[in-house]
Design a protein around this motif. Sequence first.
Motif, PDB file in Angstrom:
ATOM      1  N   PRO D 128     -25.684 -76.480 -13.615  1.00 53.36           N
ATOM      2  CA  PRO D 128     -26.645 -75.466 -13.154  1.00 53.36           C
ATOM      3  C   PRO D 128     -27.038 -75.681 -11.698  1.00 53.36           C
ATOM      4  CG  PRO D 128     -27.218 -76.205 -15.359  1.00 53.36           C
ATOM      5  CD  PRO D 128     -26.090 -77.088 -14.895  1.00 53.36           C
ATOM      6  N   LYS D 129     -27.174 -76.940 -11.292  1.00 53.72           N
ATOM      7  CA  LYS D 129     -27.518 -77.197  -9.893  1.00 53.72           C
ATOM      8  C   LYS D 129     -26.391 -76.747  -8.968  1.00 53.72           C
ATOM      9  CE  LYS D 129     -30.547 -81.104 -10.814  1.00 53.72           C
ATOM     10  NZ  LYS D 129     -30.578 -82.537 -11.107  1.00 53.72           N
ATOM     11  N   LYS D 132     -26.179 -72.933  -8.684  1.00 50.17           N
ATOM     12  CA  LYS D 132     -27.224 -72.367  -7.832  1.00 50.17           C
ATOM     13  C   LYS D 132     -26.990 -72.735  -6.371  1.00 50.17           C
ATOM     14  CE  LYS D 132     -31.507 -71.334  -9.198  1.00 50.17           C
ATOM     15  NZ  LYS D 132     -32.943 -71.427  -9.574  1.00 50.17           N
ATOM     16  N   ALA D 133     -26.543 -73.964  -6.142  1.00 53.64           N
ATOM     17  CA  ALA D 133     -26.280 -74.397  -4.764  1.00 53.64           C
ATOM     18  C   ALA D 133     -25.153 -73.555  -4.163  1.00 53.64           C
ATOM     19  CB  ALA D 133     -25.924 -75.874  -4.732  1.00 53.64           C
ATOM     20  N   SER D 136     -26.466 -70.331  -3.077  1.00 55.18           N
ATOM     21  CA  SER D 136     -27.192 -70.456  -1.800  1.00 55.18           C
ATOM     22  C   SER D 136     -26.228 -70.538  -0.636  1.00 55.18           C
ATOM     23  CB  SER D 136     -28.083 -71.699  -1.820  1.00 55.18           C
ATOM     24  OG  SER D 136     -29.159 -71.515  -2.708  1.00 55.18           O
ATOM     25  N   SER D 139     -24.703 -67.270   0.099  1.00 54.58           N
ATOM     26  CA  SER D 139     -25.650 -66.322   0.709  1.00 54.58           C
ATOM     27  C   SER D 139     -25.981 -66.730   2.138  1.00 54.58           C
ATOM     28  CB  SER D 139     -26.930 -66.260  -0.121  1.00 54.58           C
ATOM     29  OG  SER D 139     -27.717 -67.413   0.120  1.00 54.58           O
ATOM     30  N   ALA D 141     -27.317 -69.703   3.227  1.00 59.39           N
ATOM     31  CA  ALA D 141     -28.535 -70.499   3.413  1.00 59.39           C
ATOM     32  C   ALA D 141     -28.342 -71.724   4.289  1.00 59.39           C
ATOM     33  CB  ALA D 141     -29.096 -70.932   2.045  1.00 59.39           C
ATOM     34  N   ILE D 251     -27.763 -79.607   1.596  1.00 59.72           N
ATOM     35  CA  ILE D 251     -28.044 -79.596   0.157  1.00 59.72           C
ATOM     36  C   ILE D 251     -27.740 -80.969  -0.408  1.00 59.72           C
ATOM     37  CG2 ILE D 251     -27.235 -78.720  -2.082  1.00 59.72           C
ATOM     38  CD1 ILE D 251     -26.877 -75.993  -0.745  1.00 59.72           C
ATOM     39  N   LEU D 253     -27.648 -82.859  -4.143  1.00 62.03           N
ATOM     40  CA  LEU D 253     -27.745 -82.725  -5.601  1.00 62.03           C
ATOM     41  C   LEU D 253     -27.603 -84.095  -6.246  1.00 62.03           C
ATOM     42  CD1 LEU D 253     -25.395 -79.643  -6.152  1.00 62.03           C
ATOM     43  CD2 LEU D 253     -27.850 -79.658  -5.677  1.00 62.03           C
ATOM     44  N   ASP D 298     -22.410 -74.250 -19.146  1.00 63.59           N
ATOM     45  CA  ASP D 298     -22.080 -73.080 -18.321  1.00 63.59           C
ATOM     46  C   ASP D 298     -20.584 -72.881 -18.168  1.00 63.59           C
ATOM     47  OD1 ASP D 298     -24.671 -71.824 -17.013  1.00 63.59           O
ATOM     48  OD2 ASP D 298     -24.999 -73.965 -17.251  1.00 63.59           O
TER      49      ASP D 298
END
Lengths: 397, 397, 397, 397
Positions: D128-129, D132-133, D136, D139, D141, D251, D253, D298
Amino acid sequence: MLRIAMLGTGLIGRFYTEALHEKRSRDRVHCVYSRSADRAGEFAAQFQIPHHTASLQEAVSRDDIDAVVIGLPNHLHEECVSAAAAAGKAVLCTKPLGRNAAEALRMLQAVEQAGVFHAYLEDLVYTPKTLKALRSVHSGAIGDVLWVRSRETHPGPHSDWFWNKELSGGGAIIDMGCHCIEIARNFIGKDVRPVEVTCWADTQVHPIEAEDHAVGMVRYENGAIGQFEVSWAFRGGMDLRDEVAGTDGTIWLNHWLRTGFEMFTAGGQTGYVAEKAESESGWLFPVGDEPSALGYTDMFSDVLNAIDDQRTPKEDFYDGYVVNAIIDAAYKSARSKIWEPIDLPVWRGHENVPRVGAVREFDAEHLLIKEEKMPDGSRKVILRHKTTGTVTQKTVE
Amino acid sequence: MLRIAMLGTGLIGRFYTEALHEKRSRDRVHCVYSRSADRAGEFAAQFQIPHHTASLQEAVSRDDIDAVVIGLPNHLHEECVSAAAAAGKAVLCTKPLGRNAAEALRMLQAVEQAGVFHAYLEDLVYTPKTLKALRSVHSGAIGDVLWVRSRETHPGPHSDWFWNKELSGGGAIIDMGCHCIEIARNFIGKDVRPVEVTCWADTQVHPIEAEDHAVGMVRYENGAIGQFEVSWAFRGGMDLRDEVAGTDGTIWLNHWLRTGFEMFTAGGQTGYVAEKAESESGWLFPVGDEPSALGYTDMFSDVLNAIDDQRTPKEDFYDGYVVNAIIDAAYKSARSKIWEPIDLPVWRGHENVPRVGAVREFDAEHLLIKEEKMPDGSRKVILRHKTTGTVTQKTVE
Amino acid sequence: MLRIAMLGTGLIGRFYTEALHEKRSRDRVHCVYSRSADRAGEFAAQFQIPHHTASLQEAVSRDDIDAVVIGLPNHLHEECVSAAAAAGKAVLCTKPLGRNAAEALRMLQAVEQAGVFHAYLEDLVYTPKTLKALRSVHSGAIGDVLWVRSRETHPGPHSDWFWNKELSGGGAIIDMGCHCIEIARNFIGKDVRPVEVTCWADTQVHPIEAEDHAVGMVRYENGAIGQFEVSWAFRGGMDLRDEVAGTDGTIWLNHWLRTGFEMFTAGGQTGYVAEKAESESGWLFPVGDEPSALGYTDMFSDVLNAIDDQRTPKEDFYDGYVVNAIIDAAYKSARSKIWEPIDLPVWRGHENVPRVGAVREFDAEHLLIKEEKMPDGSRKVILRHKTTGTVTQKTVE
Amino acid sequence: MLRIAMLGTGLIGRFYTEALHEKRSRDRVHCVYSRSADRAGEFAAQFQIPHHTASLQEAVSRDDIDAVVIGLPNHLHEECVSAAAAAGKAVLCTKPLGRNAAEALRMLQAVEQAGVFHAYLEDLVYTPKTLKALRSVHSGAIGDVLWVRSRETHPGPHSDWFWNKELSGGGAIIDMGCHCIEIARNFIGKDVRPVEVTCWADTQVHPIEAEDHAVGMVRYENGAIGQFEVSWAFRGGMDLRDEVAGTDGTIWLNHWLRTGFEMFTAGGQTGYVAEKAESESGWLFPVGDEPSALGYTDMFSDVLNAIDDQRTPKEDFYDGYVVNAIIDAAYKSARSKIWEPIDLPVWRGHENVPRVGAVREFDAEHLLIKEEKMPDGSRKVILRHKTTGTVTQKTVE
């Protein structure tokens, strides 16, 4: 009480002076030198230093000076060392010692031939965390050190000369790799010969000649690896971390961005947060005592005690020279794209150091590869037959 | 250079002496007193202190002594303060000042009537993190302080007298609550009157009379709350954390168990890890520089500078007295089970301090309750009509 | 496959629906109800729900519905429960069950008299971390639970009705204290009677009638304490943490702001970061899987399995009722400023649960107060004489 | 509902089956195959799987099977893939796809020629991390991704075959480097060609032929670097971390050892803590939901949805082939000690991808090297003249 001549009034001269004067110190900066008389005068006024000068010769040769601290750009180190050594003063030089090993070796020879005290101001091996970690390693807490990762990254240095390859000797490697390399060397053992290096270096972001991002691996004679990671393109502040992997344990040090101080501020003027911090609002991670966290406090304590006690400090010019030799090989490897040998004509450590790691016997016929507790609570061992080499596993209660 | 008489040779006397002598300090402990001549002699030998004595009177009245540091059990503070004040020496007393407010007030009066310098050795408001956090708070980084949680818990103190209510004045509250209360007071503002306390205290684990676990809340005149959490029954080491909530920000400080130093060791003898650590293998969390992390370094720096500069230190006996008054009310509340008023006949702070918090206007008719960014990217505001009080919401782009 | 009627289309209805449908779920929301036909229609379209309605009666009584999930504001829970129970459906109600214990008790009686399945949707006792921590506690990993601190704070809820005391039943306590109280109850033991409460509550920041910040302590019959901390005035995002102190261990859970995901972004549009995050640049702390981290995933798994297996879920209306009774006492205490007894006319747990903590014997004459390793490597014990009560210490090797 | 044939009953088969069946899943393992009929039978009983067999052919060709999951040792992958492809089933193969690129390419060709669905079960890009990363990063980020460090280290795998180079294809690189390489590839962009590799690999601790520790750097066409760190000699549990550095952000994690769950236990039997945890007392760091944190949940959700939707999953055999090609080059480099080109005869990504990084103009004549806030509050810029290349600095307010 020691009276110190400070050469340089930039950020490092400022940090050094603050560290030397801090708390209830009995030592004082007694004279400050700058290439600009104005800057010298302003600096002296700010830190209540009795004397200032724009003459290097005067600064290093005053009778009332016990020690000279060199906090000037890299291309000026050799000249300062020569002058201070000739004047018979104790010489303390900031990192890196030279722009390359040849320069560093000449500086080493200068102080040794003059017979003066010399210290290499590698502050990051003196952080309180590093000192305690080194004591743990030396007491055997993590067994043999197998691998060290030392990392320093931030958005880039604060003065123009760092970005000029001629003056500094390179880019992020010479600027920060010198820290990482010496940190790893301390953990692995300064008596173990560094043998060869592979290095990636690139100019990823900035319009400069030198590298702004690099990763290298130094292989030591005993098989240990010292990995350095440096960047002038990191976003988020200054990332200063060390990781040490040993046969019996692990050490993780975070010196800057995650030290137990977390602050959220919705904004407004919050003032200086930390060296090389990038933001002033949102979640911030200040450092409580920056000079201490960077090792300045304990470094000057050790070095000045060493002068008083007439002993060798933890880090001297020989260490600076070894670091420069490793950096030279790293730059060579970054260009040649092969592992490059480290050229160390002067080697004062041990020879033929044994390999790291030690194989454990399971029983008369088998070596133990691994032992693990499984989710169901049982313990499984993986074994290698001593003669056939066959790998087998079995469950033991 | 200041010459100090150290009263006490226990753990705190040891920590204090180390902190006073550390690094390149210009100050020295010049005489040490213990109720046992043997312990005094051993201590003097260990720390190279020129004089030692088992006579309190001699220790505090020597001509070659500038300042007296009291590091003895709580029930001996008043006698030592009286003797040192009578001898005209600067008096530095460890925490808590008294076993109760009456005792503390008599000590305050003794030093004030003698006209001597006095400092309350509340080290934890001097940790580098706390000092920097206080500067941020004072510069407005988190707005009005609404609530402070200060927590100190560990598996219990190291000397017998702590566990004896007569000698210490209580249990975990008097031992550690004094820290937490004064930390909160510093963040909320020492000029803001503490008004009342509610407190839970219990003896959950140990065979003692005093409380080994307690939580209390101190309400200040401006509506801020200082919450203290103390335990002698905590497992895992020493948990030393502060949390500060403000109208515009948040501060979290972790002083001990999570400071950026993590070590795994498979075992063997790893030596001393940290004050009140509970294990020697597995994951350990050492502290780099313990005296600094506990505030001793900066505390003595401030206090001794204050003596030199003839100014008031950050914390003096008046602060110790206020803390004792709050603790008295906490103990009373723990028994009465109601909020108890804090009895402070001597109050030197402000009166009628305005309430924390400030309401924001949204438009001419509405006050803003809240503004939030939603998962879909929109912004929603919650409003209260100024006259009708009706709560409504709307989406703004 | 279970077919569910979802009552409510706000944030909680959305989260619930996403959690019910997520991954490879075999269950579906089959009908959605909103007080607004438009919102019901939009919601149905967005989540591909076959039926939608603005008639509560229709939603709860459809033949093709197995279970009703209530995700509406607090003042509507009782009406919905009554309707669903009357229709003979399994009823799953969001937290808090009622606005007060009287309301909650009527709802409990409604479902029990109707003989329908009932679940209290207290998601935060179902987070994967909480579930695993509870298993550790139940297996004895931390001994007796002495104290639990459960904290939920953020800058305030997203919908207007939360801020209206009539509709919600209160402020931050009823909104979030219900979580904290039930989390503590799970760790301490749901069979242990909660006896009394002390609570501070204040409206520190917002222009509302209800409290926006509160801290309370619930004392259980065995001497354990469940501490809740709630705020609608916290800055920095959503702080969701639990701390559990036991006689033999400690558990710290951080569910939201520090879960191992750290991101720095210099700015620009970074999109949705996390529920109740406050900033979009600088250091951000996203949560990987929000529905899972909040317990929704495991909660619906347990509850729907319970329906299939015809067993009681982990949390049912009786738990909701106990929580409301504790909250009632907390509100009473916030006003009366004394510890208020918890009124629980219906108590289904144990009576006369023994005290937490267990005294250890050192030898025939002494109880052990404490054992500690000192900096010099020695071990010191603090003892209490069984008959005289005298406290002594000695060093043992 | 999909009916799955699970090939393999070891740890990975167990984890996969748990992940497939977990929560309210609509899919089921319908048949299990093991080389041992007994193990197949036991496994089927434990997980309520209707069919079991020791015939690979039967398992992959049953009419009632939709998809085949390969969870067997590396040397068996190709045979299984061929059989399943020939049977026309969807094929899901665990990592690494092959023991080398040649093997992987044959498997890719097998599934593509048979026209069957294929998924490469690289779970760690599905945590999940990570998901989502990645969102980002996509997008924008953190700007352009410059460098990724992906690290997986633990005390070594649990089954004998991993330690046998013939069966597994190598050591820690083939076992875990495959994860790290594909994680980096996802962050840097799967369409960007990996060009060359430098790699250090050594057998530092275990009595085996293969490497138990390795670090490598993969250079991509756009100048980005994917760094992998793998070890079977790490102490302290399983270290699973990713770091991503971009031009505009960072980032970090942490998937395993620091996820917001901390437990101290004084000892006793605490049961299973986490995969590859090394201790059962002291400070432990359990993971709440292991299958989710490892990406299994996932991953199967995406892959099974892809089967239903007749689309390509996030990772398919082509990705597995690219990873094998990179690993081949890494092994070659570890021996040759030079950067080795990555041999990718089949390349389906972009060509001529532009370099990372973008230079910012300061004014008409200068490029901006750096901008920094100094301790005194001023802002300093470092500039490079566009034509002369001279580096200068100046302070701007």
